[in-house]
Motif scaffolding. Structure first.
Motif, mmCIF file in Angstrom:
data_model
loop_
_atom_site.group_PDB
_atom_site.id
_atom_site.type_symbol
_atom_site.label_atom_id
_atom_site.label_comp_id
_atom_site.label_asym_id
_atom_site.label_seq_id
_atom_site.Cartn_x
_atom_site.Cartn_y
_atom_site.Cartn_z
ATOM 1 N N GLN A 1 0.803 -1.276 0.002
ATOM 2 C CA GLN A 1 -0.250 -0.119 -0.106
ATOM 3 C C GLN A 1 1.098 1.180 0.031
ATOM 4 O O GLN A 1 0.708 2.153 -0.874
ATOM 5 C CB GLN A 1 -0.767 -0.056 1.215
ATOM 6 N N ILE A 2 2.137 1.270 0.740
ATOM 7 C CA ILE A 2 2.842 2.426 0.860
ATOM 8 C C ILE A 2 3.746 2.760 -0.327
ATOM 9 O O ILE A 2 3.526 3.738 -1.100
ATOM 10 C CB ILE A 2 3.986 2.226 1.976
ATOM 11 N N VAL A 3 3.860 1.458 -1.147
ATOM 12 C CA VAL A 3 4.412 1.726 -2.409
ATOM 13 C C VAL A 3 3.716 2.315 -3.586
ATOM 14 O O VAL A 3 4.108 3.019 -4.313
ATOM 15 C CB VAL A 3 5.222 0.204 -3.029
ATOM 16 N N GLU A 4 2.501 1.672 -3.345
ATOM 17 C CA GLU A 4 1.323 2.140 -4.391
ATOM 18 C C GLU A 4 1.246 3.612 -4.267
ATOM 19 O O GLU A 4 1.121 4.343 -5.064
ATOM 20 C CB GLU A 4 0.130 1.643 -4.159
ATOM 21 N N SER A 5 1.185 4.056 -3.081
ATOM 22 C CA SER A 5 0.920 5.729 -2.663
ATOM 23 C C SER A 5 2.199 6.269 -3.212
ATOM 24 O O SER A 5 2.037 7.546 -3.649
ATOM 25 C CB SER A 5 0.835 5.877 -1.138
ATOM 26 N N ASN B 1 2.122 7.030 -6.819
ATOM 27 C CA ASN B 1 1.248 8.339 -7.137
ATOM 28 C C ASN B 1 2.020 9.509 -6.745
ATOM 29 O O ASN B 1 1.893 10.417 -7.318
ATOM 30 C CB ASN B 1 -0.040 7.958 -6.284
ATOM 31 N N TYR B 2 2.768 9.415 -5.565
ATOM 32 C CA TYR B 2 3.560 10.614 -5.212
ATOM 33 C C TYR B 2 4.516 11.197 -6.182
ATOM 34 O O TYR B 2 4.698 12.100 -6.641
ATOM 35 C CB TYR B 2 4.295 10.222 -3.844
ATOM 36 N N ILE B 3 5.237 10.126 -6.853
ATOM 37 C CA ILE B 3 6.175 10.168 -7.684
ATOM 38 C C ILE B 3 5.945 10.926 -9.147
ATOM 39 O O ILE B 3 6.200 11.615 -9.740
ATOM 40 C CB ILE B 3 7.092 9.093 -8.226
ATOM 41 N N ALA B 4 4.344 10.437 -9.449
ATOM 42 C CA ALA B 4 4.059 10.706 -10.743
ATOM 43 C C ALA B 4 3.849 12.060 -10.502
ATOM 44 O O ALA B 4 3.499 12.873 -11.577
ATOM 45 C CB ALA B 4 2.613 9.987 -10.719
ATOM 46 N N ARG B 5 3.464 12.991 -9.413
ATOM 47 C CA ARG B 5 3.051 14.263 -9.222
ATOM 48 C C ARG B 5 4.475 15.054 -9.460
ATOM 49 O O ARG B 5 4.193 16.275 -9.540
ATOM 50 C CB ARG B 5 2.567 14.452 -7.949
ATOM 51 N N MET C 1 12.367 0.693 -3.375
ATOM 52 C CA MET C 1 11.040 0.376 -2.976
ATOM 53 C C MET C 1 10.198 0.234 -4.218
ATOM 54 O O MET C 1 9.248 -0.745 -4.348
ATOM 55 C CB MET C 1 10.656 1.784 -2.156
ATOM 56 N N MET C 2 10.714 0.853 -5.312
ATOM 57 C CA MET C 2 9.632 0.870 -6.306
ATOM 58 C C MET C 2 9.917 -0.243 -7.213
ATOM 59 O O MET C 2 9.308 -0.698 -8.017
ATOM 60 C CB MET C 2 10.044 1.962 -7.211
ATOM 61 N N ASN C 3 11.251 -0.717 -7.069
ATOM 62 C CA ASN C 3 11.621 -2.063 -7.730
ATOM 63 C C ASN C 3 11.373 -3.356 -6.816
ATOM 64 O O ASN C 3 11.706 -4.590 -7.088
ATOM 65 C CB ASN C 3 13.059 -2.270 -8.094
ATOM 66 N N ASN C 4 10.626 -3.302 -5.678
ATOM 67 C CA ASN C 4 10.198 -4.515 -4.800
ATOM 68 C C ASN C 4 11.121 -5.030 -4.253
ATOM 69 O O ASN C 4 11.204 -6.093 -3.946
ATOM 70 C CB ASN C 4 9.190 -5.294 -5.657
ATOM 71 N N ASN C 5 12.499 -4.506 -4.061
ATOM 72 C CA ASN C 5 13.656 -4.863 -3.427
ATOM 73 C C ASN C 5 13.537 -4.378 -2.057
ATOM 74 O O ASN C 5 14.340 -3.540 -1.583
ATOM 75 C CB ASN C 5 15.022 -4.393 -4.250
ATOM 76 N N ALA D 1 6.019 6.656 4.549
ATOM 77 C CA ALA D 1 4.594 6.802 4.531
ATOM 78 C C ALA D 1 3.916 8.064 5.354
ATOM 79 O O ALA D 1 2.876 8.559 4.457
ATOM 80 C CB ALA D 1 3.739 5.479 5.190
ATOM 81 N N ALA D 2 4.698 8.381 6.064
ATOM 82 C CA ALA D 2 4.052 9.604 6.911
ATOM 83 C C ALA D 2 4.366 10.882 5.972
ATOM 84 O O ALA D 2 3.446 11.893 6.087
ATOM 85 C CB ALA D 2 5.067 9.450 8.067
ATOM 86 N N GLN D 3 5.432 10.991 5.164
ATOM 87 C CA GLN D 3 5.677 11.925 4.597
ATOM 88 C C GLN D 3 4.860 12.185 3.293
ATOM 89 O O GLN D 3 4.726 13.220 2.759
ATOM 90 C CB GLN D 3 7.176 11.992 4.104
ATOM 91 N N ILE D 4 4.451 11.026 2.653
ATOM 92 C CA ILE D 4 3.612 11.102 1.336
ATOM 93 C C ILE D 4 2.070 11.015 1.816
ATOM 94 O O ILE D 4 1.302 10.837 0.579
ATOM 95 C CB ILE D 4 3.839 9.855 0.325
#
Length: 281
Positions: free
Chosen positions: A8-12, A15-19, A41-45, A58-61
């Motif tokens: 869930q955090i990586v999905e958020s 979206n954060y990166i896309a902005r 994180m984005m590469n699931n490592n 998570a807290a920052q995004i």
């Protein structure tokens, strides 16, 4: 931390990166998080990434894995104001009681919109700190720049963006010398960037009192805000019912207890719900 929570955090985070302009710019806007960590994180490592780092991101995004946020009456009103300000590059002052959800609404708005930057203001900020925080939120480095250089960089960067918005959350905490920057930003970015101050009614009282005393800058700020503050109505019983339901509290007696105990403060609502959930566990 559970695997699903990390997902869930990586999905958020995606979206954060896309902005932002790039993944590196997104990483630069986060405190104590490296570009390499974001990439992993984005590469699931995730093997070498601690749970604390996931929580920090998570807290920052604006990603929450435990609490379900609800569109309260004030959330809807404030979001509409922010959308209007962003679309038309307006300046606004929004005031509401402590615990009415202003800060979280601003964060959620920024999480869903490109070129939206929220600063959580503090009493100890000076002019350099303010500009450093703003450039960091935008994903830019301020190292080696003077205050004048930083202001010029902020203005230049915001002018180049599509419908940008800067939200000064808890603006009433800013000392006057920093608050005056609102005038500087407005003058340089009028009709090009939305500027919104959010605070308790202390901000309105401070500005009105400053005008009566003919204090420097207060009349100018009041004018640029349209000579009016938008006031939120506060937390309603219906809001509390929705929050309880969304967060697993359906027992009528418990819901009633939350309503009666919360004093129209969302922080108190959250604490009371957590207490009931511990009892039910």
């Amino acid at each position: 931390m559970e695997f699903t929570q990390k997902q869930q955090i990586v999905e958020s985070l995606s979206n954060y990166i896309a902005r932002h302009e790039s993944q590196n710019k997104a990483a630069q806007s986060l405190k104590n998080v490296s570009a390499a960590t974001i990439s992993q994180m984005m590469n699931n490592n995730w093997d070498l990434i601690t749970d604390d780092m996931f929580r920090n991101v998570a807290a920052q995004i604006g990603s929450s894995t435990e609490w379900v946020y609800v569109e309260t009456t004030d959330y809807v009103k404030m979001t509409l104001c922010l959308e209007d300000a962003k679309k038309h590059s307006m300046a606004m002052g929004i005031i509401g009681a402590a615990g009415s959800g202003k800060s979280q609404t601003a964060k959620l708005f920024a999480a869903k919109n490109k070129n939206a930057y929220v600063l959580s203001c503090n009493e100890f900020w000076n002019r350099k700190t303010f500009l450093t925080e703003l450039l960091t939120a935008m994903g830019y480095d301020s190292a080696g720049l003077t205050v004048g250089d930083m202001m010029a960089e902020v203005v230049r960067r915001l002018k180049a963006k599509d419908e940008p918005i800067v939200v000064l959350d808890e603006a009433d905490k800013l000392p006057d010398q920093v608050l005056y920057f609102f005038i500087t930003l407005f003058n340089a970015l009028e009709d090009l960037c939305a500027l919104v101050m959010c605070a308790t009614d202390h901000l309105e009282k401070r500005i009105r009192r400053g005008r009566k005393l003919n204090k420097k800058g207060h009349t100018e700020i009041y004018s640029r805000l349209g000579r009016k503050f938008i006031e939120l109505g506060g937390v309603t019983s219906t809001d509390v019912f929705k929050i309880c339901s969304a967060n697993g509290i359906s027992d009528k007696s418990m819901v009633k207890a939350v309503v009666e105990d919360c004093e129209n403060d969302l922080r108190r609502v959250k604490r009371k719900i957590h207490a009931f959930k511990r009892q039910m566990a």
